[in-house]
Design a protein around this motif. Structure first.
Motif, PDB file in Angstrom:
ATOM      1  N   UNK A   1     -11.224  75.021  60.598  1.00 45.24           N
ATOM      2  CA  UNK A   1     -11.134  74.698  61.882  1.00 45.24           C
ATOM      3  C   UNK A   1     -10.370  75.339  62.625  1.00 45.24           C
ATOM      4  N   UNK A   2     -10.552  76.270  63.129  1.00 42.40           N
ATOM      5  CA  UNK A   2      -9.846  76.622  64.822  1.00 42.40           C
ATOM      6  C   UNK A   2     -11.530  76.698  64.990  1.00 42.40           C
ATOM      7  N   UNK A   3     -12.340  77.399  64.330  1.00 42.37           N
ATOM      8  CA  UNK A   3     -13.936  77.162  64.637  1.00 42.37           C
ATOM      9  C   UNK A   3     -14.659  75.738  65.549  1.00 42.37           C
ATOM     10  N   UNK A   4     -14.293  74.913  64.618  1.00 41.15           N
ATOM     11  CA  UNK A   4     -14.512  73.251  64.979  1.00 41.15           C
ATOM     12  C   UNK A   4     -13.551  73.575  66.503  1.00 41.15           C
ATOM     13  N   UNK A   5     -12.622  73.080  66.423  1.00 40.57           N
ATOM     14  CA  UNK A   5     -11.954  73.642  67.369  1.00 40.57           C
ATOM     15  C   UNK A   5     -12.236  73.404  69.031  1.00 40.57           C
ATOM     16  N   UNK A   6     -13.153  75.203  68.711  1.00 47.07           N
ATOM     17  CA  UNK A   6     -13.315  76.344  69.767  1.00 47.07           C
ATOM     18  C   UNK A   6     -14.853  75.452  69.777  1.00 47.07           C
ATOM     19  N   UNK A   7     -15.418  74.896  69.449  1.00 48.22           N
ATOM     20  CA  UNK A   7     -16.492  74.096  69.697  1.00 48.22           C
ATOM     21  C   UNK A   7     -16.476  72.645  70.639  1.00 48.22           C
ATOM     22  N   UNK A   8     -15.633  72.721  70.555  1.00 48.96           N
ATOM     23  CA  UNK A   8     -14.781  71.123  70.610  1.00 48.96           C
ATOM     24  C   UNK A   8     -15.115  71.291  72.151  1.00 48.96           C
ATOM     25  N   UNK A   9     -13.759  72.233  72.128  1.00 46.37           N
ATOM     26  CA  UNK A   9     -13.506  72.310  73.831  1.00 46.37           C
ATOM     27  C   UNK A   9     -14.597  73.003  73.958  1.00 46.37           C
ATOM     28  N   UNK A  10     -15.669  73.865  73.834  1.00 44.65           N
ATOM     29  CA  UNK A  10     -16.501  74.295  74.928  1.00 44.65           C
ATOM     30  C   UNK A  10     -17.441  72.576  75.070  1.00 44.65           C
ATOM     31  N   UNK A  11     -17.919  72.129  74.231  1.00 47.26           N
ATOM     32  CA  UNK A  11     -18.171  70.811  74.500  1.00 47.26           C
ATOM     33  C   UNK A  11     -18.048  69.827  75.584  1.00 47.26           C
ATOM     34  N   UNK A  12     -16.527  69.750  75.769  1.00 49.97           N
ATOM     35  CA  UNK A  12     -16.230  69.195  75.915  1.00 49.97           C
ATOM     36  C   UNK A  12     -15.498  69.706  77.862  1.00 49.97           C
ATOM     37  N   UNK A  13     -16.134  70.842  77.270  1.00 52.23           N
ATOM     38  CA  UNK A  13     -15.698  71.004  79.508  1.00 52.23           C
ATOM     39  C   UNK A  13     -17.323  70.879  80.459  1.00 52.23           C
ATOM     40  N   UNK A  14     -18.171  70.583  79.521  1.00 42.81           N
ATOM     41  CA  UNK A  14     -19.508  70.987  79.751  1.00 42.81           C
ATOM     42  C   UNK A  14     -20.338  69.410  80.328  1.00 42.81           C
TER      43      UNK A  14
END
Length: 374
Positions: free
Chosen positions: A248-261
């Protein structure tokens, strides 16, 4: 009870994070999947984990382990979840070692714990007999036969069962109590049927047709075999919760990176208030899950009699949150989140599949309610 990692735990977590990012990235899982690997994990990675000392985390020093406890095992499992590292760590180093610690005789421990610590064996727990987890529904029978037993029954979705060197089988004896038996997957009367699950793992369905076992196949070192069995499941639930937290934490991290870019209407989509609210909600849920997982694992090490409630609560919360984080990730990615080009879909699949092992969020929430008197 402190939820802050000490220096030794911090070193273990950081070392596991670096090692798995280098040796077992998501691309390694993709390679296993695309090659149709028959066991679904890398034995080279397993050997490397043993060299790191991880295989002996729950093995005493007298048997070649480092005896760091469940909290330490959870730190490794969280990093395994973050990287989707396919390995028999949970089935062998956690469940296998714990089964011997809880129910093994001195001779059984001496024979198997050193092998676990050295990464020389892979163990699978053959438990469930239905599509849904039910630890009381055990119809597999071990009938007395001279000085040994005759084992008959069937198990479903034994984790790492396709590549296991040893099976630990839950079966009822003539007194109707649940006991654990050591069974070679190559024994006459044992049939393994590999399954390939949506998360690219390879468990196995296993049938036992009048399998002859010696008397020492019974794990007979516990005063109460059913209490040992239940405690083993508690350890497994907390451990699987730790892996789910990492997913769950990595899925969240990936999502944050994506929505920032990702930009839309001339601005990163992460700047939109709706996205920020959803991300903030996920952050809070992940921290709640982290606290429960830490509490469960630490309680197993320090106050095991109090562990069942916390282990069920941690498994319920971590399962629900990992599934939510991965599903929200796919939503925030948009249509591309459903494609194999992006890793977020792999995290979604793992969250779904792993959540079923030892009971999903609904099952474990029910256990919390039952133990709380509802």
């Amino acid at each position: 009870m402190s939820f802050v990692l000490n220096e030794e735990e911090t070193m273990l977590r950081d070392g596991a994070q670096q090692f798995l990012e280098e040796q077992a990235p998501v691309t390694a899982l993709r390679a296993l999947r695309d090659s149709g690997d028959p066991v679904g994990f890398s034995r080279d990675l397993w050997a490397a984990m043993a060299e790191m000392g991880w295989c002996g985390i729950l093995v005493g020093e007298d048997h070649g382990g480092v005896d760091m406890g469940c909290a330490a095992a959870g730190l490794v499992l969280e990093q395994i979840g973050r990287n989707l590292a396919a390995s028999p760590f949970l089935s062998t180093a956690v469940l296998g070692a714990s089964a011997f610690n809880l129910a093994g005789t001195d001779a059984q421990k001496a024979a198997w714990l050193p092998k676990i610590a050295a990464g020389e064996t892979v163990i699978a727990l053959a438990l469930d007999e239905r599509a849904r987890h039910n630890p009381s529904h055990i119809t597999t029978r071990a009938a007395k036969d001279g000085n040994g037993f005759r084992l008959t029954g069937a198990k479903r979705y034994a984790v790492n069962g396709a590549g296991a060197d040893l099976l630990i089988v839950a079966a009822r004896t003539e007194d109707e109590r649940i006991n654990l038996f050591l069974v070679s997957p190559e024994a006459a009367g044992v049939t393994r049927t590999s399954r390939r699950t949506l998360d690219s793992h390879v468990p196995a369905d296993i049938t036992f047709e009048d399998v002859k076992l010696d008397g020492d196949a019974l794990l007979s070192g516990a005063e109460d075999s059913e209490a040992a069995y239940r405690h083993l499941l508690d350890i497994g639930r907390a451990a699987q919760a730790a892996e789910a937290l990492g997913v769950g934490q990595k899925a969240f991290d990936l999502t944050l990176d994506y929505i920032r870019e990702r930009e839309q209407f001339g601005a990163p989509i992460g700047s939109f208030q709706g996205m920020q609210h959803r991300a903030a909600h996920l952050y809070g849920e992940l921290e709640l899950a982290r606290s429960l997982v830490r509490r469960a694992l630490t309680t197993l090490d320090t106050q095991p009699a109090q562990a069942p409630l916390w282990c069920a609560a941690a498994k319920a919360k971590a399962t629900a949150v990992s599934r939510l984080a991965a599903a929200e990730g796919i939503q925030m990615y948009g249509g591309v989140g459903m494609t194999d080009e992006y890793d977020i879909g792999l995290y979604y699949k793992r969250a779904q599949a792993a959540g079923e092992f030892l009971g999903d969020d609904a099952f474990n929430a029910g256990e919390v309610a039952r133990m709380s008197g509802y």
